[in-house]
Design a protein around this motif. Structure first.
Motif, PDB file in Angstrom:
ATOM      1  N   LYS A 163      31.091  18.021  20.244  1.00  0.00           N
ATOM      2  CA  LYS A 163      31.117  18.968  19.103  1.00  0.00           C
ATOM      3  C   LYS A 163      32.524  19.529  18.575  1.00  0.00           C
ATOM      4  O   LYS A 163      32.702  19.676  17.299  1.00  0.00           O
ATOM      5  CB  LYS A 163      30.287  20.292  19.507  1.00  0.00           C
TER       6      LYS A 163
ATOM      7  N   GLY B 248      34.346  19.046  14.753  1.00  0.00           N
ATOM      8  CA  GLY B 248      34.915  19.971  13.879  1.00  0.00           C
ATOM      9  C   GLY B 248      36.541  19.747  13.735  1.00  0.00           C
ATOM     10  O   GLY B 248      37.068  20.118  12.719  1.00  0.00           O
TER      11      GLY B 248
ATOM     12  N   THR C  69      19.940  17.416  10.133  1.00  0.00           N
ATOM     13  CA  THR C  69      21.176  17.910  10.970  1.00  0.00           C
ATOM     14  C   THR C  69      20.727  18.451  12.245  1.00  0.00           C
ATOM     15  O   THR C  69      19.604  19.147  12.443  1.00  0.00           O
ATOM     16  CB  THR C  69      21.705  19.233   9.835  1.00  0.00           C
TER      17      THR C  69
ATOM     18  N   ARG D  25      21.375  20.198  16.051  1.00  0.00           N
ATOM     19  CA  ARG D  25      21.992  21.513  16.615  1.00  0.00           C
ATOM     20  C   ARG D  25      23.323  21.413  17.109  1.00  0.00           C
ATOM     21  O   ARG D  25      24.080  22.347  17.273  1.00  0.00           O
ATOM     22  CB  ARG D  25      20.956  22.057  17.634  1.00  0.00           C
ATOM     23  N   ASP D  26      23.629  20.099  17.371  1.00  0.00           N
ATOM     24  CA  ASP D  26      25.047  19.879  18.000  1.00  0.00           C
ATOM     25  C   ASP D  26      26.327  19.498  16.855  1.00  0.00           C
ATOM     26  O   ASP D  26      27.275  19.288  17.293  1.00  0.00           O
ATOM     27  CB  ASP D  26      25.128  18.678  18.977  1.00  0.00           C
ATOM     28  N   GLY D  27      25.529  19.865  15.670  1.00  0.00           N
ATOM     29  CA  GLY D  27      26.626  19.573  14.427  1.00  0.00           C
ATOM     30  C   GLY D  27      26.791  18.311  14.069  1.00  0.00           C
ATOM     31  O   GLY D  27      27.528  17.753  12.900  1.00  0.00           O
TER      32      GLY D  27
ATOM     33  N   PRO E 285      29.696  13.460  11.415  1.00  0.00           N
ATOM     34  CA  PRO E 285      29.670  14.946  11.716  1.00  0.00           C
ATOM     35  C   PRO E 285      29.268  15.694  10.402  1.00  0.00           C
ATOM     36  O   PRO E 285      29.163  15.017   9.007  1.00  0.00           O
ATOM     37  CB  PRO E 285      31.224  15.097  11.548  1.00  0.00           C
ATOM     38  N   ALA E 286      28.541  16.760  10.680  1.00  0.00           N
ATOM     39  CA  ALA E 286      28.258  17.523   9.382  1.00  0.00           C
ATOM     40  C   ALA E 286      29.168  17.972   8.537  1.00  0.00           C
ATOM     41  O   ALA E 286      29.133  18.193   7.302  1.00  0.00           O
ATOM     42  CB  ALA E 286      27.261  18.601   9.826  1.00  0.00           C
ATOM     43  N   SER E 287      30.412  18.208   9.130  1.00  0.00           N
ATOM     44  CA  SER E 287      31.510  18.681   8.443  1.00  0.00           C
ATOM     45  C   SER E 287      31.909  17.702   7.201  1.00  0.00           C
ATOM     46  O   SER E 287      32.762  18.254   6.172  1.00  0.00           O
ATOM     47  CB  SER E 287      32.575  18.936   9.086  1.00  0.00           C
TER      48      SER E 287
END
Length: 463
Positions: A19, A23, A292, A294-296, A321-323
């Motif tokens: 995670k 980020g 999506t 919960r761990d991103g 990654p969601a980012s």
């Protein structure tokens, strides 16, 4: 040299590291990215909390890495993020002369890895690149059989340690499930998120990362049910966890069970496996699901229908990654193509990789879907007899119709049948009231989620 996100996930020591790496896998965090001329090494500098950025490098041949940060985890979050950005092509890694600090690291690790290294650069005089040295490099000495034996023994010990950690985590999971049943499922449903997070953390520590992800998503699956079905849904979900834990204990080396509990095999390992099932056929793109977690991470699932011989469905699953935002898809629901699909080992093969896809559209009109060759009850129960711990399985339904009951809930009912099946979510537009000649759906043992359907009017997509 290509790597994928699955390989990066398998390197992570725990879910927290993965995670944190997600980020950091952002353009604004990095500078000085580059790769060696033979594409074996990558490097970059990641901004940290101090005045100087951390220097990070990785060898793609064996996924070894080095970072100047003080973390005791190996690989650290910075190394995982560097590999992640390369796997997902988030930023370019231009070919360049290998920096001295990367050369120095590679030289120190060569005795252990046997990996070739580029020559350092003399003051003011560029030395030969790693690519230039490839032709002139002397043959590597034969490996010491004693060293090879020690390495194999060390690998065996690590595998045994991993198995013991997983079995310990599964024992803790079963005790936790017993506690939930003893305390009452009504209380569990109200506090499912916090309770699942706690046992999920224990599973991650026990190297059961895939199962931890399943447990982490369990509350969302329960809360998606109507209030009157949640206790039953929680019972089914917990029972599946028990069946999976006991199946793993009975066959801990089973590839399908390890995929469900620990992690999926690396893409390269599957491609190199001569026994892997490979099907060349015409495929229909049923639907794409983007969710999506919960761990991103974002899970992107593409469902394919085999219009020829072999496994009826294929599931292409990818994570990113969601980012990074939503990525474009290589598929359009409703299109058909000819391609090679490679399936992961399983009792009922489903998860797969797209190996080859023929260019251009298929000549002529779209191919019709095959018709179910078994009674409805058999279609619904057979997949779960092969894999009873599965949350859902795809199914191809016979002719039927979707209707709405007096409470406003949608149901699918076969023509001439008296056993309607409840639908997940809503049914709108042409999906309701139209005679459906064939329907592809996901069956969770208590609800259907329609992916797509065919009718006399043509194809109908759900949603």
């Amino acid at each position: 040299m290509a790597i994928d996100v699955t390989a990066v996930e398998q390197l992570a020591t725990d879910q927290a590291s993965l995670k944190a790496a997600a980020g950091l896998a952002k353009p604004g965090k990095w500078s000085g990215l580059g790769s060696s001329h033979d594409a074996a090494l990558i490097w970059g500098e990641c901004a940290g909390s101090g005045a100087h950025p951390y220097r990070v490098t990785a060898d793609l041949r064996d996924l070894g890495s080095k970072c100047t940060c003080p973390s005791r985890k190996f690989p650290c979050k910075h190394a995982l993020a560097l590999l992640w950005m390369h796997a997902e092509a988030i930023l370019p890694f231009p070919a360049a002369d290998t920096p001295d600090w990367v050369v120095e690291w590679l030289g120190r690790r060569r005795p252990a890895s046997g990996a070739p290294q580029p020559a350092p650069v003399a003051s003011g005089v560029p030395g030969p690149s790693a690519k230039d040295l490839g032709a002139a490099r002397e043959p590597e000495p034969a490996e010491d059989p004693t060293a090879a034996g020690r390495r194999e023994a060390a690998n065996a010990r690590r595998a045994d340690d991993t198995d013991r950690a997983i079995l310990g985590a599964l024992e803790a999971l079963e005790q936790w499930i017993g506690d939930q049943l003893r305390l009452g499922l009504a209380g569990f449903i109200d506090d499912a998120t916090a309770r699942c997070r706690r046992i999920g953390a224990r599973l991650v520590d026990g190297k059961a990362a895939a199962l931890a992800g399943h447990v982490d998503e369990l509350p969302a699956r329960i809360w998606a049910l109507p209030p009157g079905d949640r206790v039953r849904g929680a019972t089914v979900e917990l029972a599946r966890l028990v069946m999976l834990a006991r199946a793993f204990r009975a066959a801990p080396r089973d590839a399908e069970l390890r995929r469900a509990v620990a992690a999926a095999e690396r893409r390269e390992a599957l491609l190199d496996d001569p026994a892997a099932l490979r099907i060349t056929a015409t495929w229909d793109v049923l639907a794409e699901q983007v969710r999506t977690r919960r761990d991103g991470l974002i899970a992107q699932t593409t469902w394919l229908l085999n219009l020829g011989d072999g496994p009826r469905f294929a599931m292409l699953l990818d994570f990113f990654p969601a980012s990074t935002g939503r990525r474009g898809s290589a598929f359009v629901p409703g299109e058909q193509f000819v391609g090679d699909i490679l399936f992961y080992p399983a009792r009922a093969p489903l998860r797969a990789l797209l190996v080859r896809r023929e260019a251009g559209a298929i000549d002529g009109p779209p191919h019709d879907w095959p018709r179910p060759a078994a009674p409805l009850a058999e279609l619904l129960t057979t997949p779960f007899l092969a894999e009873p711990w599965a949350a859902e399985r795809p199914v191809l339904l016979p002719p039927g119709r979707v209707g709405i009951d007096q409470a406003g809930a949608p149901w699918w009912q076969p023509h001439g049948g008296t056993t309607p099946l409840p639908l997940a979510g809503e049914a709108t537009g042409l999906m309701t009231g139209t005679d459906l000649t064939c329907t592809a759906a996901l069956w969770s043992a208590h609800r259907l989620e329609i992916l797509a359907a065919q009718s006399a009017w043509g194809r109908i997509g759900h949603g």
